[in-house]
Design an enzyme around this catalytic site. Structure first.
Site, mmCIF file in Angstrom:
data_model
loop_
_atom_site.group_PDB
_atom_site.id
_atom_site.type_symbol
_atom_site.label_atom_id
_atom_site.label_comp_id
_atom_site.label_asym_id
_atom_site.label_seq_id
_atom_site.Cartn_x
_atom_site.Cartn_y
_atom_site.Cartn_z
ATOM 1 N N ARG A 35 0.805 -1.467 -0.004
ATOM 2 C CA ARG A 35 -0.081 0.059 0.101
ATOM 3 C C ARG A 35 0.821 1.291 -0.150
ATOM 4 O O ARG A 35 0.740 2.336 -0.616
ATOM 5 C CB ARG A 35 -1.024 0.021 1.206
ATOM 6 C CG ARG A 35 -2.017 -0.981 1.249
ATOM 7 C CD ARG A 35 -2.790 -1.220 2.414
ATOM 8 N NE ARG A 35 -3.939 -1.906 2.291
ATOM 9 C CZ ARG A 35 -4.138 -3.254 2.099
ATOM 10 N NH1 ARG A 35 -3.071 -3.783 1.961
ATOM 11 N NH2 ARG A 35 -5.251 -3.857 1.862
ATOM 12 N N ARG A 132 -8.019 -16.124 -10.244
ATOM 13 C CA ARG A 132 -8.481 -15.277 -9.306
ATOM 14 C C ARG A 132 -9.247 -14.100 -9.713
ATOM 15 O O ARG A 132 -9.065 -13.698 -10.885
ATOM 16 C CB ARG A 132 -7.138 -14.739 -8.467
ATOM 17 C CG ARG A 132 -6.355 -16.097 -7.687
ATOM 18 C CD ARG A 132 -5.282 -15.427 -7.167
ATOM 19 N NE ARG A 132 -5.441 -14.706 -5.895
ATOM 20 C CZ ARG A 132 -4.838 -14.466 -4.776
ATOM 21 N NH1 ARG A 132 -3.421 -14.296 -5.125
ATOM 22 N NH2 ARG A 132 -5.261 -13.723 -3.829
ATOM 23 N N SER A 178 -13.560 -10.392 -2.408
ATOM 24 C CA SER A 178 -12.004 -9.728 -1.911
ATOM 25 C C SER A 178 -12.296 -8.240 -1.633
ATOM 26 O O SER A 178 -12.727 -7.485 -2.312
ATOM 27 C CB SER A 178 -11.166 -9.857 -3.041
ATOM 28 O OG SER A 178 -9.926 -9.276 -2.704
ATOM 29 N N GLU A 326 -6.927 -14.858 6.459
ATOM 30 C CA GLU A 326 -5.280 -15.191 6.283
ATOM 31 C C GLU A 326 -4.759 -15.886 7.499
ATOM 32 O O GLU A 326 -3.889 -16.715 7.235
ATOM 33 C CB GLU A 326 -4.585 -14.012 5.839
ATOM 34 C CG GLU A 326 -4.226 -12.959 7.006
ATOM 35 C CD GLU A 326 -3.678 -11.580 6.403
ATOM 36 O OE1 GLU A 326 -2.787 -11.322 7.264
ATOM 37 O OE2 GLU A 326 -4.213 -11.126 5.711
ATOM 38 N N ARG A 357 -7.841 -22.693 -0.138
ATOM 39 C CA ARG A 357 -7.265 -22.842 1.032
ATOM 40 C C ARG A 357 -8.103 -23.919 1.973
ATOM 41 O O ARG A 357 -7.333 -24.842 2.609
ATOM 42 C CB ARG A 357 -6.981 -21.644 1.927
ATOM 43 C CG ARG A 357 -5.888 -21.045 1.473
ATOM 44 C CD ARG A 357 -5.521 -19.698 2.355
ATOM 45 N NE ARG A 357 -4.006 -19.133 1.751
ATOM 46 C CZ ARG A 357 -3.742 -18.118 1.986
ATOM 47 N NH1 ARG A 357 -4.460 -17.006 2.529
ATOM 48 N NH2 ARG A 357 -2.468 -17.441 1.636
ATOM 49 N N ARG A 398 1.050 -19.655 2.919
ATOM 50 C CA ARG A 398 0.566 -19.797 4.352
ATOM 51 C C ARG A 398 0.249 -21.558 4.568
ATOM 52 O O ARG A 398 0.282 -21.895 5.630
ATOM 53 C CB ARG A 398 -0.656 -19.065 4.548
ATOM 54 C CG ARG A 398 -0.515 -17.624 4.621
ATOM 55 C CD ARG A 398 -1.327 -16.728 5.469
ATOM 56 N NE ARG A 398 -1.064 -15.565 5.085
ATOM 57 C CZ ARG A 398 0.106 -14.562 5.501
ATOM 58 N NH1 ARG A 398 0.698 -15.149 6.212
ATOM 59 N NH2 ARG A 398 0.019 -13.246 5.181
ATOM 60 N N LYS A 423 6.993 -15.726 -1.024
ATOM 61 C CA LYS A 423 6.236 -14.691 -1.316
ATOM 62 C C LYS A 423 6.052 -13.499 -0.294
ATOM 63 O O LYS A 423 5.904 -12.338 -0.725
ATOM 64 C CB LYS A 423 4.828 -15.508 -1.416
ATOM 65 C CG LYS A 423 3.552 -14.587 -1.907
ATOM 66 C CD LYS A 423 2.242 -15.519 -1.994
ATOM 67 C CE LYS A 423 1.208 -14.674 -2.044
ATOM 68 N NZ LYS A 423 0.868 -14.210 -3.209
#
EC number: 2.5.1.19
Length: 438
Positions: A35, A132, A178, A326, A357, A398, A423
């Protein structure tokens, strides 16, 4: 959802022989770094980012902005201490090609920047990036007057035909898949001629802390933002057009990336200190203090950082992770080692993350002898005695750290493609073995 055959290297997950006792310096936040890069690139004057995260996702963001003409110089901070990046903004321009890798922040935050560019900007990335969803950003930019060629896929690859400016105005977005669809438009909105009034139309909105992070960071560089959490209309954000200031910003440690290390203290009944844990933050990872305390640990914020201590027992949990999705893989890994069942709720949107996931966690934990079932919006986990085996990662950082957590308590776990942790968490294997004193 077969594992990628090109990543067959197996990493033997270290097995803990006793309670961990370590201080772990967690690198900077990916969410804050990316950001900050976008806001610095759109500013009216140069700025500094201190202690930025250097990882695949942040280097892809920096490379993409450089491709559009922004200068990003890597070096030492203005006071001669610590790594820092100096960002010299330039009116974004094409023709340019952006490699998004599999970074949601790059594929979603930069199309609005490209709409301000003078010329075409083509976006492409890893095969998974084509799956995605991008429709929220594409549809919104079209409503605001941008021209985008995506062959009506609502996904990559695509070309944004920048016109040098964008009118902006009122736009409706369904960001239920999202929250990045909202953040993407807000970050560039001060540069739109009319700013933006963004209305979220979906039934749910995951990961609200990430939107609050975006709003806080916009305000810190001089933007005027009306937001729901500060007394504004629900599901409506208004950003006034105006110049953004160049700032000297220090990046917080990535609290979500602290998760496996805190989990290690919980699982082994040990103690881990994470220096520089902020007293106030919008990072979703701050919820770990509450979640892992409920699962059997205790924590204290001291002058040394966050001190987290395991009790030697790990308890199951019934928790809604909708705002902090997450964290789900790490919570699931700990839950598989608990003394009672767990239910993880509110995370149906994880099926659209780096991999699906929920399906991946179910398959991999069950193949080690676990008992995990998918629900409509999450997972139900009944602890079982686990055994060794290969834990596949699906090119998802993750998933790799979740496997490492299980490996602490279960001998013989081998993680396929642990390098995918680069990543967001470079040097994870070294940090992990260092924590264990190896």
């Amino acid at each position: 959802m077969a594992p990628n055959p090109t990543h067959t290297a197996l990493w033997p997950a270290p097995h803990a022989s006793g309670a961990v006792d370590a201080t772990v310096h967690v690198p900077g936040s990916k969410s804050v770094t990316n950001r900050a890069l976008v806001l610095a690139a759109l500013a009216s004057e140069p700025g500094w980012l201190r202690r930025p995260l250097r990882s695949r996702d942040t280097l892809l963001m920096a490379g993409a902005l450089r491709a559009m003409g922004v200068e990003i110089e890597e070096g030492i901070g203005p006071d001669g201490t610590g790594e820092a990046w100096r960002v010299v903004p330039a009116g974004p321009h094409g023709p340019a090609t952006v490699d998004v890798g599999n970074a949601g922040t790059v594929m979603r935050f930069l199309p609005p920047v490209a709409a301000l560019a003078d010329g075409p900007v083509r976006f492409d990335g890893d095969p998974r990036s084509h799956e995605r969803p991008l429709n929220g950003v594409i549809d919104a930019l079209r409503q605001l007057g941008a021209r985008i060629d995506d062959d009506d896929r609502g996904a990559l690859p695509m070309t944004v035909h920048g016109g040098g400016a964008l009118d902006g105005g009122t736009v409706e977005v369904d960001a239920s898949s999202s929250s990045q669809f909202v953040s993407a438009l807000l970050l560039s909105a001060p540069r739109f001629n009319q700013g933006v009034e963004l209305r979220h139309t979906g039934a749910t909105l995951p990961s609200m802390p990430h939107i609050r992070m975006t709003v806080d960071m916009l305000r810190a560089v001089g933007a005027q933002v009306d937001a729901p959490e500060s007394g504004g209309e629900p599901n409506v954000w208004r950003v006034t057009p105006g110049a953004l200031l160049g700032r000297d910003l220090t990046i917080e440690p990535d609290l979500s990336n602290a998760q496996p290390f805190l989990a290690a203290a919980l699982v082994t009944g040990g103690k881990v200190v994470i220096p520089d844990w902020p007293a106030r933050t919008t990072q979703p990872g701050d919820r770990l203090r509450e979640i892992f305390t409920e699962m059997g640990g205790s924590c204290e914020l001291t002058e040394h950082g966050l001190v987290f201590t395991g009790s030697g027992a790990v308890h199951g949990i019934d928790v809604d992770l909708g705002e902090v999705g997450e964290l789900t893989p790490g919570v699931a890994a700990v839950a598989a080692l608990a003394d009672s069942p767990s239910t993880l709720r509110g995370v149906a949107h994880l099926r659209l993350h780096e991999t699906d996931r929920l399906a991946a966690l179910t398959k991999e934990i069950n193949e080690l002898g676990g008992d995990v079932t998918e629900t409509a919006d999450g997972l139900h986990i009944r602890p079982r005695r686990l055994h060794g085996g290969v834990f596949h990662t699906y090119e998802d950082h993750r998933m790799a750290t979740a496997g490492a957590i299980i490996g602490l308590a279960v001998a013989g776990v081998q993680i396929e493609n642990v390098a995918t942790t680069a990543k967001t968490l470079p040097d994870f294997p070294e940090l992990w073995t260092g924590m264990l004193g190896a």
